[in-house]
Design a protein around this motif. Sequence first.
Motif, short mmCIF file in Angstrom:
data_model
loop_
_atom_site.label_atom_id
_atom_site.label_comp_id
_atom_site.label_asym_id
_atom_site.label_seq_id
_atom_site.Cartn_x
_atom_site.Cartn_y
_atom_site.Cartn_z
N ALA A 125 4.21 79.49 20.89
CA ALA A 125 3.56 78.51 20.01
C ALA A 125 4.60 77.57 19.39
N VAL A 126 5.75 78.09 19.01
CA VAL A 126 6.82 77.26 18.45
C VAL A 126 7.34 76.30 19.51
N ASP A 127 7.57 76.80 20.72
CA ASP A 127 8.06 75.94 21.80
C ASP A 127 7.07 74.83 22.12
N ALA A 128 5.79 75.08 22.01
CA ALA A 128 4.78 74.08 22.34
C ALA A 128 4.77 72.94 21.33
N THR A 129 5.30 73.11 20.14
CA THR A 129 5.28 72.06 19.12
C THR A 129 6.55 71.21 19.14
N ARG A 130 7.53 71.58 19.91
CA ARG A 130 8.79 70.83 19.95
C ARG A 130 8.63 69.53 20.73
N GLU A 131 9.31 68.51 20.25
CA GLU A 131 9.33 67.22 20.94
C GLU A 131 10.28 67.32 22.14
N PRO A 132 9.93 66.67 23.23
CA PRO A 132 10.85 66.69 24.37
C PRO A 132 12.15 66.00 24.00
N ARG A 133 13.26 66.45 24.51
CA ARG A 133 14.57 65.91 24.15
C ARG A 133 15.08 64.90 25.16
N GLY A 134 14.53 64.84 26.30
CA GLY A 134 15.03 63.91 27.32
C GLY A 134 13.95 62.93 27.72
N SER A 135 14.23 62.22 28.77
CA SER A 135 13.25 61.27 29.29
C SER A 135 12.01 62.02 29.75
N VAL A 136 10.88 61.37 29.51
CA VAL A 136 9.64 61.99 29.95
C VAL A 136 9.14 61.29 31.21
N TYR A 137 9.83 60.23 31.63
CA TYR A 137 9.46 59.56 32.88
C TYR A 137 10.74 59.05 33.52
N LEU A 138 10.65 58.69 34.78
CA LEU A 138 11.78 58.18 35.52
C LEU A 138 11.41 56.78 36.01
N ASP A 139 12.24 55.77 35.67
CA ASP A 139 12.01 54.41 36.12
C ASP A 139 12.57 54.27 37.53
N ALA A 140 11.70 54.38 38.50
CA ALA A 140 12.13 54.33 39.89
C ALA A 140 12.20 52.92 40.44
N SER A 141 11.74 51.91 39.67
CA SER A 141 11.74 50.52 40.16
C SER A 141 13.05 49.78 39.86
N ALA A 142 13.93 50.29 39.05
CA ALA A 142 15.14 49.59 38.67
C ALA A 142 16.21 49.62 39.69
#
Length: 99
Positions: free
Chosen positions: A82-99
């Motif tokens: 339950a604690v882990d589920a409330t944490r904000e992600p620390r890294g990118s949540v998407y990858l920009d593949a068009s750049a």
Amino acid sequence: MSPDDVSPHRDRRSAWEALLASLEQDAVRETGTAWSEPAGLGPVPRELVGRASRLLAAQRDRIQALEADRRSTAEHLGALRAVDATREPRGSVYLDASA
């Protein structure tokens, strides 16, 4: 009981005593051991029934303690998840593949 009956009775009692001693040792150990039902022992000798009953009670007590530990561990794991589920992600949540 005839003298011919004494030796088989003594052998059966000795086999049961050895089995009960082994199970009693296993009951107090912290680690479990593999067990398979012994063959050819016959019924528990009358004079060992009390000892076998006490062993059974000790095994049931141990099962209850292990079940309580299992439930407590499951509750703790649930709380951690339950604690882990409330944490904000620390890294990118998407990858920009068009750049």
